[in-house]
Scaffold this motif. Sequence first.
Motif, PDB file in Angstrom:
ATOM      1  N   GLY A 280     106.601  -6.573  96.668  1.00  0.00           N
ATOM      2  CA  GLY A 280     107.607  -6.787  95.577  1.00  0.00           C
ATOM      3  C   GLY A 280     107.281  -8.051  94.562  1.00  0.00           C
ATOM      4  O   GLY A 280     108.189  -8.788  94.264  1.00  0.00           O
ATOM      5  N   ASP A 281     105.986  -8.296  94.677  1.00  0.00           N
ATOM      6  CA  ASP A 281     105.561  -9.339  93.651  1.00  0.00           C
ATOM      7  C   ASP A 281     105.976  -9.128  92.179  1.00  0.00           C
ATOM      8  O   ASP A 281     105.912  -9.943  91.459  1.00  0.00           O
ATOM      9  CB  ASP A 281     103.909  -9.478  93.681  1.00  0.00           C
ATOM     10  N   LEU A 282     106.030  -7.697  91.925  1.00  0.00           N
ATOM     11  CA  LEU A 282     106.270  -7.319  90.793  1.00  0.00           C
ATOM     12  C   LEU A 282     107.354  -6.426  90.496  1.00  0.00           C
ATOM     13  O   LEU A 282     107.662  -5.649  91.648  1.00  0.00           O
ATOM     14  CB  LEU A 282     104.917  -6.745  89.840  1.00  0.00           C
ATOM     15  N   GLU A 283     107.892  -6.320  89.511  1.00  0.00           N
ATOM     16  CA  GLU A 283     109.191  -5.168  89.496  1.00  0.00           C
ATOM     17  C   GLU A 283     108.666  -3.793  89.425  1.00  0.00           C
ATOM     18  O   GLU A 283     107.421  -3.641  89.200  1.00  0.00           O
ATOM     19  CB  GLU A 283     109.851  -5.516  88.104  1.00  0.00           C
ATOM     20  N   ALA A 284     109.390  -2.880  90.034  1.00  0.00           N
ATOM     21  CA  ALA A 284     108.655  -1.626  90.213  1.00  0.00           C
ATOM     22  C   ALA A 284     108.017  -1.092  88.902  1.00  0.00           C
ATOM     23  O   ALA A 284     107.022  -0.320  88.915  1.00  0.00           O
ATOM     24  CB  ALA A 284     109.657  -0.845  90.704  1.00  0.00           C
ATOM     25  N   ALA A 285     108.800  -1.034  87.824  1.00  0.00           N
ATOM     26  CA  ALA A 285     108.412  -0.557  86.601  1.00  0.00           C
ATOM     27  C   ALA A 285     107.098  -1.111  86.267  1.00  0.00           C
ATOM     28  O   ALA A 285     106.089  -0.548  85.895  1.00  0.00           O
ATOM     29  CB  ALA A 285     109.392  -0.689  85.417  1.00  0.00           C
ATOM     30  N   ALA A 286     106.956  -2.462  86.261  1.00  0.00           N
ATOM     31  CA  ALA A 286     105.631  -3.079  85.980  1.00  0.00           C
ATOM     32  C   ALA A 286     104.618  -2.504  87.017  1.00  0.00           C
ATOM     33  O   ALA A 286     103.451  -2.492  86.536  1.00  0.00           O
ATOM     34  CB  ALA A 286     105.922  -4.738  85.998  1.00  0.00           C
ATOM     35  N   ALA A 287     105.105  -2.714  88.326  1.00  0.00           N
ATOM     36  CA  ALA A 287     103.964  -2.289  89.038  1.00  0.00           C
ATOM     37  C   ALA A 287     103.381  -0.824  89.044  1.00  0.00           C
ATOM     38  O   ALA A 287     102.072  -0.722  89.014  1.00  0.00           O
ATOM     39  CB  ALA A 287     104.409  -2.582  90.671  1.00  0.00           C
ATOM     40  N   LEU A 288     104.146  -0.148  88.474  1.00  0.00           N
ATOM     41  CA  LEU A 288     103.694   1.306  88.377  1.00  0.00           C
ATOM     42  C   LEU A 288     103.112   1.508  87.123  1.00  0.00           C
ATOM     43  O   LEU A 288     101.999   2.208  87.074  1.00  0.00           O
ATOM     44  CB  LEU A 288     105.068   2.238  88.505  1.00  0.00           C
ATOM     45  N   GLN A 289     103.346   0.838  86.160  1.00  0.00           N
ATOM     46  CA  GLN A 289     102.584   0.701  85.008  1.00  0.00           C
ATOM     47  C   GLN A 289     101.146   0.242  85.116  1.00  0.00           C
ATOM     48  O   GLN A 289     100.207   0.722  84.510  1.00  0.00           O
ATOM     49  CB  GLN A 289     103.249  -0.236  83.781  1.00  0.00           C
ATOM     50  N   GLU A 290     100.728  -0.929  86.052  1.00  0.00           N
ATOM     51  CA  GLU A 290      99.768  -1.322  86.384  1.00  0.00           C
ATOM     52  C   GLU A 290      98.833  -0.328  87.211  1.00  0.00           C
ATOM     53  O   GLU A 290      97.699   0.049  86.714  1.00  0.00           O
ATOM     54  CB  GLU A 290      99.652  -2.694  86.862  1.00  0.00           C
ATOM     55  N   ILE A 291      99.489   0.379  88.004  1.00  0.00           N
ATOM     56  CA  ILE A 291      98.920   1.250  88.758  1.00  0.00           C
ATOM     57  C   ILE A 291      98.437   2.630  88.026  1.00  0.00           C
ATOM     58  O   ILE A 291      97.262   3.021  87.978  1.00  0.00           O
ATOM     59  CB  ILE A 291      99.851   1.653  89.964  1.00  0.00           C
ATOM     60  N   GLU A 292      99.360   2.897  87.011  1.00  0.00           N
ATOM     61  CA  GLU A 292      98.983   4.076  86.088  1.00  0.00           C
ATOM     62  C   GLU A 292      97.731   3.736  85.235  1.00  0.00           C
ATOM     63  O   GLU A 292      97.020   4.636  85.124  1.00  0.00           O
ATOM     64  CB  GLU A 292     100.268   4.284  85.242  1.00  0.00           C
ATOM     65  N   MET A 293      97.589   2.641  84.846  1.00  0.00           N
ATOM     66  CA  MET A 293      96.566   2.034  84.028  1.00  0.00           C
ATOM     67  C   MET A 293      95.274   2.071  84.713  1.00  0.00           C
ATOM     68  O   MET A 293      94.032   2.748  84.159  1.00  0.00           O
ATOM     69  CB  MET A 293      96.934   0.674  83.398  1.00  0.00           C
ATOM     70  N   THR A 294      95.293   1.620  86.003  1.00  0.00           N
ATOM     71  CA  THR A 294      94.366   1.778  86.794  1.00  0.00           C
ATOM     72  C   THR A 294      93.835   3.151  86.921  1.00  0.00           C
ATOM     73  O   THR A 294      92.550   3.503  87.011  1.00  0.00           O
ATOM     74  CB  THR A 294      94.395   1.014  88.198  1.00  0.00           C
ATOM     75  N   VAL A 295      94.735   4.018  87.480  1.00  0.00           N
ATOM     76  CA  VAL A 295      94.250   5.408  87.771  1.00  0.00           C
ATOM     77  C   VAL A 295      93.720   6.045  86.368  1.00  0.00           C
ATOM     78  O   VAL A 295      92.865   6.787  86.536  1.00  0.00           O
ATOM     79  CB  VAL A 295      95.460   6.025  88.114  1.00  0.00           C
ATOM     80  N   ASP A 296      94.498   5.686  85.322  1.00  0.00           N
ATOM     81  CA  ASP A 296      93.818   6.426  83.812  1.00  0.00           C
ATOM     82  C   ASP A 296      92.387   5.937  83.804  1.00  0.00           C
ATOM     83  O   ASP A 296      91.526   6.758  83.501  1.00  0.00           O
ATOM     84  CB  ASP A 296      94.738   6.027  82.776  1.00  0.00           C
ATOM     85  N   ARG A 297      92.003   4.752  84.086  1.00  0.00           N
ATOM     86  CA  ARG A 297      90.843   4.192  83.823  1.00  0.00           C
ATOM     87  C   ARG A 297      89.872   4.821  84.663  1.00  0.00           C
ATOM     88  O   ARG A 297      88.517   4.988  84.462  1.00  0.00           O
ATOM     89  CB  ARG A 297      90.908   2.485  83.822  1.00  0.00           C
ATOM     90  N   ALA A 298      90.249   4.875  85.871  1.00  0.00           N
ATOM     91  CA  ALA A 298      89.447   5.541  87.222  1.00  0.00           C
ATOM     92  C   ALA A 298      88.998   7.087  86.971  1.00  0.00           C
ATOM     93  O   ALA A 298      88.136   7.375  86.923  1.00  0.00           O
ATOM     94  CB  ALA A 298      90.055   5.388  88.547  1.00  0.00           C
ATOM     95  N   THR A 299      90.003   7.558  86.215  1.00  0.00           N
ATOM     96  CA  THR A 299      90.177   9.239  86.050  1.00  0.00           C
ATOM     97  C   THR A 299      89.317   9.128  84.661  1.00  0.00           C
ATOM     98  O   THR A 299      88.088  10.087  84.805  1.00  0.00           O
ATOM     99  CB  THR A 299      91.268   9.800  85.548  1.00  0.00           C
ATOM    100  N   ALA A 300      89.238   8.261  83.586  1.00  0.00           N
ATOM    101  CA  ALA A 300      88.488   8.619  82.840  1.00  0.00           C
ATOM    102  C   ALA A 300      86.958   8.233  83.088  1.00  0.00           C
ATOM    103  O   ALA A 300      85.764   8.824  82.622  1.00  0.00           O
ATOM    104  CB  ALA A 300      88.701   7.355  81.578  1.00  0.00           C
ATOM    105  N   LEU A 301      86.776   7.098  83.870  1.00  0.00           N
ATOM    106  CA  LEU A 301      85.378   6.869  84.447  1.00  0.00           C
ATOM    107  C   LEU A 301      84.576   8.077  85.165  1.00  0.00           C
ATOM    108  O   LEU A 301      83.412   8.578  84.947  1.00  0.00           O
ATOM    109  CB  LEU A 301      85.326   5.749  85.260  1.00  0.00           C
ATOM    110  N   ALA A 302      85.667   8.670  85.933  1.00  0.00           N
ATOM    111  CA  ALA A 302      85.042   9.692  86.858  1.00  0.00           C
ATOM    112  C   ALA A 302      84.573  11.236  85.850  1.00  0.00           C
ATOM    113  O   ALA A 302      83.678  11.826  86.000  1.00  0.00           O
ATOM    114  CB  ALA A 302      86.132  10.362  87.869  1.00  0.00           C
ATOM    115  N   ASN A 303      85.410  11.108  85.133  1.00  0.00           N
ATOM    116  CA  ASN A 303      85.235  12.196  83.886  1.00  0.00           C
ATOM    117  C   ASN A 303      83.997  12.220  83.106  1.00  0.00           C
ATOM    118  O   ASN A 303      83.107  12.935  83.127  1.00  0.00           O
ATOM    119  CB  ASN A 303      86.273  12.500  83.066  1.00  0.00           C
ATOM    120  N   GLN A 304      83.822  10.916  82.813  1.00  0.00           N
ATOM    121  CA  GLN A 304      82.815  10.510  81.889  1.00  0.00           C
ATOM    122  C   GLN A 304      81.445  10.771  82.870  1.00  0.00           C
ATOM    123  O   GLN A 304      80.294  11.191  82.520  1.00  0.00           O
ATOM    124  CB  GLN A 304      82.578   9.207  81.272  1.00  0.00           C
TER     125      GLN A 304
END
Length: 475
Positions: A280-304
């Motif tokens: 609970g260090d961050l609000e749910a929306a902020a935490a999900l946003q950070e997780i989504e950005m990390t997943v997008d970055r990992a996905t882009a890296l794997a694809n490339q």
Amino acid sequence: MSTTQRQGSLRRQLLIGILVPIALFVVIDTVSLYRQALSAVNIAYDRTLLASAKAIGELLEVEGEGDTARIHAQVPYSALEAFEADNRSRMTYRIADARGRWIDGAQDLAAWTGTLPQQGPYAALVDFYNDEFRGDPVRVAVLLQPVASASGRAMATVQVAETLELRRTLARQILRDTLLRQAILISVIVAVVLVVVQRVTRPVRRLSDSLDKRTEGDLTPIDATDLPSEMQPLTDATNQVMARLQHLLDHQKRFVRDAAHQLRTPLAILKVQVQSARRGDLEAAAALQEIEMTVDRATALANQMLSLAKVEQLRQQQDFAALEWAEVVRALALDMSALIAEKDIDFELSTEPCTVLAHDWMLRELTRNLLHNAIRHTPGRGALSVRITADGNTATLTISDSGQGIPESLHQRLFQPFATANSRSGTGLGLTIAREIVVSLGGSIQLRNRMQNGQITGLDAIVRLPLAISSESLN
């Protein structure tokens, strides 16, 4: 290919290819030598028959001329003894007048009914032929002998026959001697060929043993210093294949190493973010946003990274075709029109027909990476132009953005894997993929800052590829 379908060994093929023609030649030569020797023997013995016939002819006497001529013969048997070689051959004779009437000798020896050869080997009126006498095969010499004396003139027919035992014995001896010598010759040839073939193929066997003893993964070039020059093309081609395999192996190792290193960081960050969200260090929306950005970055890296691996695969396949680059550029500009419109970019597109030899995916990936980088670095309401032109034998793609450019020290380093001018944006693989594609297609790529009044006004990404040679130009 199964073992039963494989070709025979090199030594066996060499031995068969050398020895079989030699053996056939020796057989033909043996027959020819035997016939020549037999002919020489027959000529020698025929001379003896002719000499005996002449000796008998010299013992004849005549009385009268023409039809009244009477020939007398007084031929002792000892007259033929001098011409008998040994007791293996027997000689007999028959004398007749011009009308064929028997005068002396063996009456049961068949009279000569042939004709004289037009161009015989002897100056005398003589003919030779084979016949039978008392059940034995004989060789007969017939001589038309003129007989002259003080009391008359006439023509006598002298026939001398000899049995063939001696001739056949000598012929068999000649055949045995000939076969023995040819057998010795063949044995010598076989021994020499075996030694030579064994010596010539020794470097090949040594190379085979050396390759067989290599450890797994050893793709070092073959040392061809002691191999025959005829094997140089094979060793060169093998070394080229091994070099390509080594390149693929190095690329695979580098890919696994980079994938393990690069994916470890976003996964670790993702794990930390999930743990932080649970506490609970961050609000749910902020935490999900950070997780989504990390997943997008990992996905882009794997694809490339997968795209980079695919470039190497297509490079090895060389499955290229003539493609219209201008159509690819227009299609990708249309696909990215939403990104261009989102930043309100002043976009300009200028194309000329440019046919290049490439793979469709490689050409699209190259253009997409460069255009996507240019859109990302172009500020809002900035200018972005894409030009593709043909000059001589080269097609040139120039993508000009209006961003801040890059320092000169980074111009070449940005083409290296995971190198980026801004660690917070991008994966550092886009330009690497672009460079690998360009190299695979035999072209070049460069980044160049545009300067105006000493200030950087943007960056040009310039790609040059060779134009495909059309069938019309070849004609």
